[in-house]
Design an enzyme around this catalytic site. Structure first.
Site, PDB file in Angstrom:
ATOM      1  N   ASP A   5       0.828  -1.204   0.000  1.00 56.38           N
ATOM      2  CA  ASP A   5       0.000   0.000   0.000  1.00 56.38           C
ATOM      3  C   ASP A   5       0.867   1.261   0.000  1.00 56.38           C
ATOM      4  O   ASP A   5       1.984   1.254   0.525  1.00 56.38           O
ATOM      5  CB  ASP A   5      -0.896  -0.023   1.255  1.00 56.38           C
ATOM      6  N   ASN A  46     -10.936  -2.487  -6.127  1.00 60.70           N
ATOM      7  CA  ASN A  46     -10.078  -1.553  -6.880  1.00 60.70           C
ATOM      8  C   ASN A  46     -10.637  -1.163  -8.255  1.00 60.70           C
ATOM      9  O   ASN A  46     -10.174  -0.200  -8.871  1.00 60.70           O
ATOM     10  CB  ASN A  46      -8.659  -2.120  -7.059  1.00 60.70           C
TER      11      ASN A  46
HETATM   12  C1  FPP Z   1      -1.864   0.274  -3.326  1.00 59.41           C
HETATM   13  O1  FPP Z   1      -1.362   1.589  -3.344  1.00 59.41           O
HETATM   14  C2  FPP Z   1      -1.422  -0.439  -4.479  1.00 59.41           C
HETATM   15  C3  FPP Z   1      -2.224  -1.031  -5.406  1.00 59.41           C
HETATM   16  C4  FPP Z   1      -3.692  -1.022  -5.364  1.00 59.41           C
HETATM   17  C5  FPP Z   1      -1.648  -1.701  -6.570  1.00 59.41           C
HETATM   18  C6  FPP Z   1      -0.557  -2.682  -6.231  1.00 59.41           C
HETATM   19  C7  FPP Z   1       0.302  -2.774  -7.382  1.00 59.41           C
HETATM   20  C8  FPP Z   1       1.645  -2.718  -7.345  1.00 59.41           C
HETATM   21  C9  FPP Z   1       2.465  -2.697  -6.145  1.00 59.41           C
HETATM   22  C10 FPP Z   1       2.316  -2.669  -8.647  1.00 59.41           C
HETATM   23  C11 FPP Z   1       3.139  -3.870  -8.907  1.00 59.41           C
HETATM   24  C12 FPP Z   1       2.413  -5.121  -8.950  1.00 59.41           C
HETATM   25  C13 FPP Z   1       2.640  -6.077  -9.862  1.00 59.41           C
HETATM   26  C14 FPP Z   1       1.982  -7.392  -9.701  1.00 59.41           C
HETATM   27  C15 FPP Z   1       3.506  -5.865 -11.025  1.00 59.41           C
HETATM   28  P1  FPP Z   1      -2.413   2.780  -3.491  1.00 59.41           P
HETATM   29  O2  FPP Z   1      -2.542   3.098  -4.939  1.00 59.41           O
HETATM   30  O3  FPP Z   1      -3.687   2.401  -2.822  1.00 59.41           O
HETATM   31  O4  FPP Z   1      -1.687   3.916  -2.736  1.00 59.41           O
HETATM   32  P2  FPP Z   1      -2.391   5.086  -1.908  1.00 59.41           P
HETATM   33  O5  FPP Z   1      -3.131   4.432  -0.776  1.00 59.41           O
HETATM   34  O6  FPP Z   1      -1.251   5.911  -1.449  1.00 59.41           O
HETATM   35  O7  FPP Z   1      -3.306   5.785  -2.858  1.00 59.41           O
END
Ligand code: FPP
Length: 247
Positions: free
Chosen positions: A21, A69
Site C-alpha cells: 500500500d 479496486n
Molecule cells: C496500493 O497503493 C497499491 C495497489 C492497489 C496496486 C498494487 C500494485 C503494485 C504494487 C504494482 C506492482 C504489482 C505487480 C503485480 C507488477 P495505493 O494506490 O492504494 O496507494 P495510496 O493508498 O497511497 O493511494
C-alpha cells in the site's frame, strides 16, 4: 545475499503475505502522477521477491488488485492491468530461471483476455519450480472467495453428493483459492494503514501482523529485515497456553 546474522534461519516465516500500500501517496509526495508509484511498486516487488528467496522464505503472496479496486479511475485501472501483463511478460524468463513457481488467486475471469493469457502461460511454465511459491492476488476479495466456496459446497449438498454434516473447516479450505497452501505466518502492510481490506480473511486467522509507515515503493531489504526481526520476537501460541517450565 545472505540472511542477516541476527535473524535465525530456523525461525524465518515459511509464508509471507504483503498488502503493498501507498504507491499513490509515494508518487504524490514526489510530485508525480499516481501511476508512477505503481511503476516503482513493481520494481520494489521484484526486489522483495528476490530477497525472500535469498533469505529462505518459501512462499510470498501479495495483494496486487482487490475486487474493490475497479472503483478507481478507469485510466488507473487500465494502467494497472497493463503493468501486471508487462511484469509477467518481462520477468517470466528470469523468475523461471530462479525457480519461482507462480500462482494467481482471485476471479481471473474478469481480467482483460490478454492478461489472462499471460497468467495461464506463466502458471503452466513455472508449475514445477520449487525455490519459492509466488502468488499474486488479482481481482481478489476474501468475502467473494468464501461466498464462492459456500456456493460450490451448497451445490454438492443440493445434488446429494455431500452430507451437510460433513462440511468442516478442512472441507471449506478445499474450496478456497488457496487450496493446498499453508496459511501465511506473517502479514506486512505498508503505508501506515492498519486494516486487512478483505485480504485472506480466513487464512490470516493466526498470522502475525506487522504494520509500517513506509510507502510500498520505499520498502526494501532493510525494511523486510526489520519486519522479520519483529516477527522473530513474537510468541506464537495459536490459541494455546505456553507450557510452564518446571522449576
Ligand atoms: C496500493 O497503493 C497499491 C495497489 C492497489 C496496486 C498494487 C500494485 C503494485 C504494487 C504494482 C506492482 C504489482 C505487480 C503485480 C507488477 P495505493 O494506490 O492504494 O496507494 P495510496 O493508498 O497511497 O493511494
Amino acid at each position: 545475499m545472505n540472511l542477516p546474522l541476527d535473524l535465525e534461519p530456523q525461525r524465518i516465516p515459511q509464508h509471507l503475505a504483503i498488502i503493498m500500500d501507498g504507491n499513490g501517496r509515494w508518487a504524490t509526495n514526489q510530485g508525480l502522477p499516481r501511476i508512477a508509484g505503481h511503476r516503482q511498486g513493481a520494481k520494489t516487488l521484484k526486489e522483495i521477491l528476490r530477497c525472500c528467496k535469498d533469505w529462505g522464505i518459501k512462499a510470498l503472496t501479495v495483494y496486487a488488485f482487490s475486487t474493490e479496486n475497479w472503483q478507481r479511475p478507469l485510466q488507473e485501472v487500465n494502467f494497472l492491468m497493463r503493468l501486471f501483463e508487462r511484469f509477467l511478460r518481462r520477468e517470466l524468463a528470469e523468475m523461471y530461471q530462479e525457480g519461482v513457481k507462480l500462482s494467481f488467486i482471485g476471479d481471473l475471469s474478469a481480467l482483460p483476455p490478454s492478461l489472462q493469457t499471460e497468467i495461464e502461460h506463466s502458471t503452466v511454465k513455472t508449475a514445477n519450480n520449487q525455490a519459492i511459491h509466488f502468488t499474486l492476488a488479482i481481482n481478489y476479495g476474501s468475502r467473494n472467495e468464501i461466498t464462492r466456496a459456500c456456493h460450490q459446497i451448497a451445490a454438492l449438498v443440493e445434488q446429494g453428493k455431500l452430507n451437510a454434516a460433513a462440511v468442516n473447516e478442512q472441507l471449506v479450505e478445499q474450496y478456497l483459492y488457496t487450496v493446498n497452501t499453508s496459511p501465511p505466518d506473517l502479514l506486512i502492510r505498508t503505508s501506515g494503514e492498519m486494516r486487512l481490506s478483505n485480504f485472506l480473511l480466513w487464512q490470516l486467522a493466526y498470522t502475525e501482523m506487522y504494520f509500517t509507515d513506509i510507502f510500498w515503493p520505499d520498502f526494501d531489504r532493510e525494511e523486510l529485515y526489520k519486519a522479520l526481526l519483529s516477527y522473530q520476537q513474537r510468541d506464537r501460541r495459536f490459541g494455546k497456553v505456553k507450557p510452564l517450565l518446571s522449576a
